[in-house]
Design a protein around this motif. Structure first.
Motif, short mmCIF file in Angstrom:
data_model
loop_
_atom_site.label_atom_id
_atom_site.label_comp_id
_atom_site.label_asym_id
_atom_site.label_seq_id
_atom_site.Cartn_x
_atom_site.Cartn_y
_atom_site.Cartn_z
N ALA A 186 0.82 -1.20 0.00
CA ALA A 186 0.00 0.00 0.00
C ALA A 186 0.86 1.26 0.00
CB ALA A 186 -0.91 0.00 1.23
N GLY A 187 0.50 2.18 -0.88
CA GLY A 187 1.21 3.45 -0.95
C GLY A 187 2.23 3.55 -2.07
N LYS A 188 2.73 2.40 -2.54
CA LYS A 188 3.69 2.42 -3.65
C LYS A 188 2.96 2.86 -4.92
CE LYS A 188 5.44 -1.25 -5.80
NZ LYS A 188 6.22 -2.48 -6.01
N LYS A 189 3.59 3.75 -5.67
CA LYS A 189 2.95 4.29 -6.87
C LYS A 189 3.68 3.85 -8.14
CE LYS A 189 1.16 8.35 -4.43
NZ LYS A 189 -0.25 7.92 -4.49
N LEU A 190 2.91 3.53 -9.16
CA LEU A 190 3.46 3.07 -10.43
C LEU A 190 2.83 3.85 -11.58
CD1 LEU A 190 3.27 -0.78 -9.80
CD2 LEU A 190 5.30 0.65 -9.60
N ASP A 191 3.55 3.89 -12.68
CA ASP A 191 3.09 4.57 -13.89
C ASP A 191 2.13 3.64 -14.65
OD1 ASP A 191 2.74 5.74 -16.36
OD2 ASP A 191 4.86 6.17 -16.68
N LYS A 192 0.86 4.04 -14.78
CA LYS A 192 -0.13 3.19 -15.44
C LYS A 192 0.19 2.93 -16.91
CE LYS A 192 -4.32 4.12 -12.72
NZ LYS A 192 -5.70 4.66 -12.77
N ILE A 193 0.76 3.90 -17.57
CA ILE A 193 1.08 3.74 -18.99
C ILE A 193 2.15 2.66 -19.15
CG2 ILE A 193 1.92 4.86 -21.07
CD1 ILE A 193 -0.83 5.82 -20.10
N ALA A 194 3.18 2.70 -18.31
CA ALA A 194 4.23 1.68 -18.37
C ALA A 194 3.68 0.32 -17.98
CB ALA A 194 5.38 2.08 -17.45
N MET A 195 2.75 0.31 -17.03
CA MET A 195 2.11 -0.96 -16.63
C MET A 195 1.32 -1.56 -17.78
SD MET A 195 0.77 0.14 -12.85
CE MET A 195 -0.07 -1.40 -12.50
N PHE A 196 0.65 -0.68 -18.53
CA PHE A 196 -0.14 -1.14 -19.68
C PHE A 196 0.77 -1.77 -20.74
CE2 PHE A 196 -1.79 -0.20 -23.96
CZ PHE A 196 -2.97 -0.92 -23.92
N VAL A 197 1.87 -1.11 -21.03
CA VAL A 197 2.84 -1.63 -21.99
C VAL A 197 3.35 -3.00 -21.52
CG1 VAL A 197 5.10 -1.26 -23.06
CG2 VAL A 197 3.54 0.66 -22.77
N CYS A 198 3.65 -3.07 -20.25
CA CYS A 198 4.15 -4.32 -19.66
C CYS A 198 3.12 -5.44 -19.77
CB CYS A 198 4.51 -4.06 -18.20
SG CYS A 198 5.34 -5.42 -17.39
N SER A 199 1.86 -5.11 -19.51
CA SER A 199 0.80 -6.11 -19.57
C SER A 199 0.63 -6.66 -20.98
CB SER A 199 -0.52 -5.53 -19.06
OG SER A 199 -1.03 -4.56 -19.96
N LYS A 200 0.81 -5.81 -21.99
CA LYS A 200 0.71 -6.26 -23.38
C LYS A 200 1.83 -7.25 -23.71
CE LYS A 200 -2.88 -4.16 -25.07
NZ LYS A 200 -4.03 -4.95 -25.63
N ALA A 201 3.02 -6.99 -23.20
CA ALA A 201 4.15 -7.89 -23.47
C ALA A 201 3.96 -9.24 -22.79
CB ALA A 201 5.45 -7.24 -22.98
N SER A 252 -3.45 -4.45 -13.01
CA SER A 252 -3.31 -4.82 -11.60
C SER A 252 -2.55 -6.14 -11.45
CB SER A 252 -4.68 -4.94 -10.94
OG SER A 252 -5.47 -5.92 -11.57
N VAL A 253 -2.68 -7.03 -12.43
CA VAL A 253 -1.97 -8.31 -12.39
C VAL A 253 -0.46 -8.06 -12.45
CG1 VAL A 253 -1.56 -10.49 -13.60
CG2 VAL A 253 -3.88 -9.57 -13.44
N VAL A 254 -0.07 -7.08 -13.25
CA VAL A 254 1.34 -6.73 -13.38
C VAL A 254 1.89 -6.24 -12.04
CG1 VAL A 254 2.96 -5.14 -14.47
CG2 VAL A 254 1.14 -6.17 -15.83
N ALA A 255 1.13 -5.38 -11.37
CA ALA A 255 1.57 -4.84 -10.09
C ALA A 255 1.63 -5.91 -9.00
CB ALA A 255 0.64 -3.71 -9.65
N ASP A 256 0.63 -6.79 -8.99
CA ASP A 256 0.53 -7.78 -7.92
C ASP A 256 1.46 -8.97 -8.06
OD1 ASP A 256 -1.45 -6.22 -6.85
OD2 ASP A 256 -3.11 -7.41 -7.67
N ASN A 257 1.82 -9.31 -9.31
CA ASN A 257 2.54 -10.56 -9.51
C ASN A 257 3.89 -10.47 -10.20
OD1 ASN A 257 0.36 -12.65 -8.67
ND2 ASN A 257 -0.73 -11.26 -10.04
N TYR A 258 4.21 -9.34 -10.82
CA TYR A 258 5.41 -9.32 -11.66
C TYR A 258 6.44 -8.24 -11.32
CZ TYR A 258 2.98 -12.71 -14.57
OH TYR A 258 2.35 -13.83 -15.01
N ILE A 259 6.01 -7.01 -11.23
CA ILE A 259 6.97 -5.92 -11.05
C ILE A 259 7.61 -6.00 -9.66
CG2 ILE A 259 7.28 -3.43 -10.98
CD1 ILE A 259 4.95 -3.18 -12.91
N ARG A 260 8.95 -6.03 -9.64
CA ARG A 260 9.67 -6.23 -8.39
C ARG A 260 10.79 -5.22 -8.19
NH1 ARG A 260 10.69 -12.78 -8.75
NH2 ARG A 260 8.51 -13.43 -8.63
#
Length: 340
Positions: A308-323, A330-338
């Motif tokens: 909670a409180g950590k902030k991420l760039d939604k646009i970069a998350m979207f690009v990541c999810s496509k790859a 949200s799947v990218v944030a919860d399970n992949y980005i470290r």
């Protein structure tokens, strides 16, 4: 005289098997099924079917051992929540229990919003056991002997099943992709087939990336197709291996079962996110909250639960999810980005 209803002569195993196999809709459009309201009685992925069938068999075994008087699926239905509570008491992970709840929900047509749907424990990122620290299987996996495999996984982000089915013909260049886009776009919109429209969407997703080489995943999770960039310092080695593989042969004839594929996939996701992410402070405050009147950053994702409180760039998350082949950021944030 014979039985009027022959289904009662079948055991629970056969009844459940016929119920689930009757739902198979591999290759059909889930989106269309959702639109016309038929998705509840369908299973769109072979892997999902296998998972549901596996967990259904566990339930059937429990019924046989603890409620032998139940000889039909209908009579066993009242013990679904009892079985799932047993699984909680056995200490299974929240992920496994949610999967079992979904499997039996599909078997019996119980929807998550139904009052009788089992409410499993919440899933927290901190509870993930895979890919965190040393595992027993790591003792049987040589990183030195599997160095090329590890580099390949970290540069492509493929799932284990995708890696195992990847062929030499699945290497595609940006030039080839643009040629395919031009060919489809040359067809008048009213003359394009649904398949061509979907292909165009997949091909255009590659414009999110600057890389020159991609892997074409023809049958990913849920049967979804995607084209993912080859990234990282080992990209040249990965590309060379695919070029040297005959088009109809598998790039990897053997994938070590002890390889921590999810961990490598997370490294791939994190690398892509970092390559596209903006500094949070540089993302504009572009919206106004109707309730408070305060401005906020609509393109900033705020993590919850244990992060909670950590902030991420939604646009970069979207690009990541496509790859990665996911539809929700949200799947990218919860399970992949470290490690951010």
């Amino acid at each position: 005289m014979g039985r009027k209803n022959k289904s009662y002569s079948k055991d629970l195993h056969q009844q459940a098997y016929e119920r689930l196999t009757g739902m198979q809709a591999f290759g059909e459009s889930k989106k269309e099924a959702v639109a016309n309201g038929t998705e509840r009685d369908k299973i769109f992925s072979f892997n999902t079917y296998q998972t549901y069938w596996k967990h259904t068999k566990y339930f059937i075994q429990y019924i046989r051992e603890n409620h032998p008087e139940c000889t039909t699926l209908k009579s066993a239905k009242k013990y679904v929540n009892e079985w799932l509570n047993v699984r909680v008491e056995q200490g299974l992970s929240a992920w496994t229990i949610q999967t079992e709840a979904k499997a039996l929900g599909k078997l019996y047509g119980i929807q998550p919003d139904d009052d009788n749907y089992f409410k499993p424990p919440k899933r927290n990122r901190a509870d993930i056991k895979r890919s965190r620290g040393d595992r027993v299987r790591d003792r049987h996996f040589s990183k030195t002997n599997n160095d090329e495999l590890i580099k390949f996984c970290k540069g492509t982000g493929l799932r284990r099943s995708e890696l195992a089915s990847l062929k030499g013909a699945d290497l595609i260049t940006k030039t080839e992709i643009e040629d395919k886009i031009s060919k489809i776009e040359s067809i008048p919109e009213d003359k394009r087939s649904p398949f061509e429209e979907r292909q165009l969407e997949i091909l255009k997703d590659t414009r999110l990336f600057d890389e020159e080489y991609f892997t074409h995943i023809r049958n990913g999770k849920g049967g979804r197709e995607r084209i993912s960039p080859i990234v990282g310092k080992n990209a040249e080695q990965i590309i060379e291996r695919m070029k040297n593989t005959p088009k109809n042969e598998k790039v990897w004839q053997f994938v070590n079962k002890n390889a921590d594929i999810h961990s490598y996939r997370a490294d791939y996701a994190t690398a892509i996110y970092k390559a596209h992410a903006r500094e949070i402070k540089d993302i504009p405050y572009d919206r106004v909250n109707r309730g408070t009147g305060k401005r906020f950053q609509s393109e900033v994702y705020t993590c919850r639960k244990d992060e909670a409180g950590k902030k991420l760039d939604k646009i970069a998350m979207f690009v990541c999810s496509k790859a990665l082949g996911h539809n929700r950021i949200s799947v990218v944030a919860d399970n992949y980005i470290r490690g951010l």
